[in-house]
Scaffold this motif. Structure first.
Motif, short mmCIF file in Angstrom:
data_model
loop_
_atom_site.label_atom_id
_atom_site.label_comp_id
_atom_site.label_asym_id
_atom_site.label_seq_id
_atom_site.Cartn_x
_atom_site.Cartn_y
_atom_site.Cartn_z
N LYS A 55 0.82 -1.22 0.00
CA LYS A 55 0.00 0.00 0.00
C LYS A 55 0.85 1.27 0.00
O LYS A 55 0.34 2.37 0.04
CB LYS A 55 -0.92 0.01 1.22
CG LYS A 55 -1.71 -1.27 1.39
CD LYS A 55 -3.17 -1.03 1.34
CE LYS A 55 -4.02 -2.23 1.58
NZ LYS A 55 -3.62 -3.51 1.10
N VAL A 56 2.17 1.09 -0.03
CA VAL A 56 3.09 2.23 0.02
C VAL A 56 3.60 2.53 -1.39
O VAL A 56 3.99 1.63 -2.12
CB VAL A 56 4.29 1.92 0.95
CG1 VAL A 56 5.21 3.13 1.03
CG2 VAL A 56 3.81 1.54 2.33
N ASP A 57 3.57 3.80 -1.75
CA ASP A 57 4.12 4.26 -3.02
C ASP A 57 5.63 4.44 -2.81
O ASP A 57 6.06 5.41 -2.18
CB ASP A 57 3.44 5.56 -3.43
CG ASP A 57 3.88 6.06 -4.79
OD1 ASP A 57 4.85 5.52 -5.37
OD2 ASP A 57 3.25 7.01 -5.29
N ILE A 58 6.42 3.48 -3.31
CA ILE A 58 7.87 3.48 -3.08
C ILE A 58 8.62 3.75 -4.37
O ILE A 58 8.31 3.16 -5.41
CB ILE A 58 8.35 2.13 -2.50
CG1 ILE A 58 7.61 1.80 -1.22
CG2 ILE A 58 9.86 2.17 -2.24
CD1 ILE A 58 7.94 0.43 -0.66
N THR A 59 9.61 4.63 -4.28
CA THR A 59 10.53 4.88 -5.38
C THR A 59 11.93 4.55 -4.88
O THR A 59 12.32 4.98 -3.79
CB THR A 59 10.46 6.35 -5.83
OG1 THR A 59 9.13 6.66 -6.22
CG2 THR A 59 11.41 6.62 -6.99
N TYR A 60 12.66 3.80 -5.68
CA TYR A 60 14.04 3.45 -5.36
C TYR A 60 14.97 4.33 -6.19
O TYR A 60 14.71 4.57 -7.37
CB TYR A 60 14.31 1.97 -5.67
CG TYR A 60 13.51 1.03 -4.81
CD1 TYR A 60 14.01 0.60 -3.58
CD2 TYR A 60 12.26 0.60 -5.21
CE1 TYR A 60 13.27 -0.26 -2.78
CE2 TYR A 60 11.51 -0.26 -4.42
CZ TYR A 60 12.02 -0.69 -3.20
OH TYR A 60 11.28 -1.53 -2.41
N HIS A 61 16.04 4.80 -5.56
CA HIS A 61 17.04 5.62 -6.23
C HIS A 61 18.39 4.93 -6.08
O HIS A 61 18.71 4.43 -5.01
CB HIS A 61 17.12 7.03 -5.62
CG HIS A 61 15.81 7.76 -5.69
ND1 HIS A 61 15.43 8.50 -6.78
CD2 HIS A 61 14.80 7.86 -4.79
CE1 HIS A 61 14.23 9.03 -6.56
NE2 HIS A 61 13.83 8.65 -5.36
N GLU A 62 19.18 4.94 -7.13
CA GLU A 62 20.48 4.27 -7.11
C GLU A 62 21.48 4.96 -6.19
O GLU A 62 22.36 4.32 -5.63
CB GLU A 62 21.06 4.17 -8.53
CG GLU A 62 20.30 3.21 -9.42
CD GLU A 62 20.24 1.80 -8.87
OE1 GLU A 62 21.28 1.28 -8.40
OE2 GLU A 62 19.14 1.20 -8.90
#
Length: 170
Positions: A55-62
């Motif tokens: 339910k979490v809007d997650i963005t991964y960054h390098e």
């Protein structure tokens, strides 16, 4: 307006899981800057986040530069640090447009010093007694900051009161 919690190289799955749950409950986006000190499939991560992870809007960054490049207005990036010269309740987070980002450092070492020296005016601090502790817990710190932000935004999109079928107070 959207709020974002950003974790720089988080190490502890329980902290990240607790922050993910806070993000799910507050409609806050979560950003994780790699490398992570755990697998997002880790059983501890799932236990800490319970059934909220999806339910979490997650963005991964390098890396940190990639994250910074994604921020449209650097003036709405707030670096949460014990080294800041103003407290977290001082800024006004209620502008109706744009996104707010709250960047938290790694549990053991915080954020890189050269990065912090580049953005000293963006730093905010949660008051604490520095003679007794080094720092507050990361997940507690994220909750403290985001709820001040939401308070200033009049808890936009959140239910202040909810009626439950089996209300324990009625």
């Amino acid at each position: 307006m959207t709020n974002h919690i950003v974790l720089f190289e988080p190490l502890m799955p329980a902290n990240t899981g607790n922050i993910a749950r806070t993000c799910a409950g507050t409609d806050t986006k979560l950003h994780l800057i790699k490398p992570l000190g755990f697998s997002v499939d880790d059983k501890h991560m799932k236990r800490a986040g319970l059934d909220y992870w999806d339910k979490v809007d997650i963005t991964y960054h390098e890396n940190l530069p990639e994250f910074i490049a994604s921020v449209s207005d650097i003036n709405k990036l707030f670096i949460v640090s014990k080294f800041a010269s103003r407290d977290y309740a001082s800024p006004n987070y209620s502008a109706a447009t744009g996104d707010y980002y709250f960047l938290f450092g790694k549990e053991t070492t915080g954020l890189p010093e050269p990065f912090m020296r580049r953005y000293p005016e963006n730093a905010i601090r949660i008051p604490q007694d520095d003679t007794k502790i080094r720092a507050l817990n990361l997940s507690n710190s994220a909750a403290i900051v985001i709820y001040e932000v939401l308070r200033q935004q009049n808890f936009l999109h959140l239910q202040r009161v909810h009626e439950y079928e089996h209300d324990k107070l009625k």
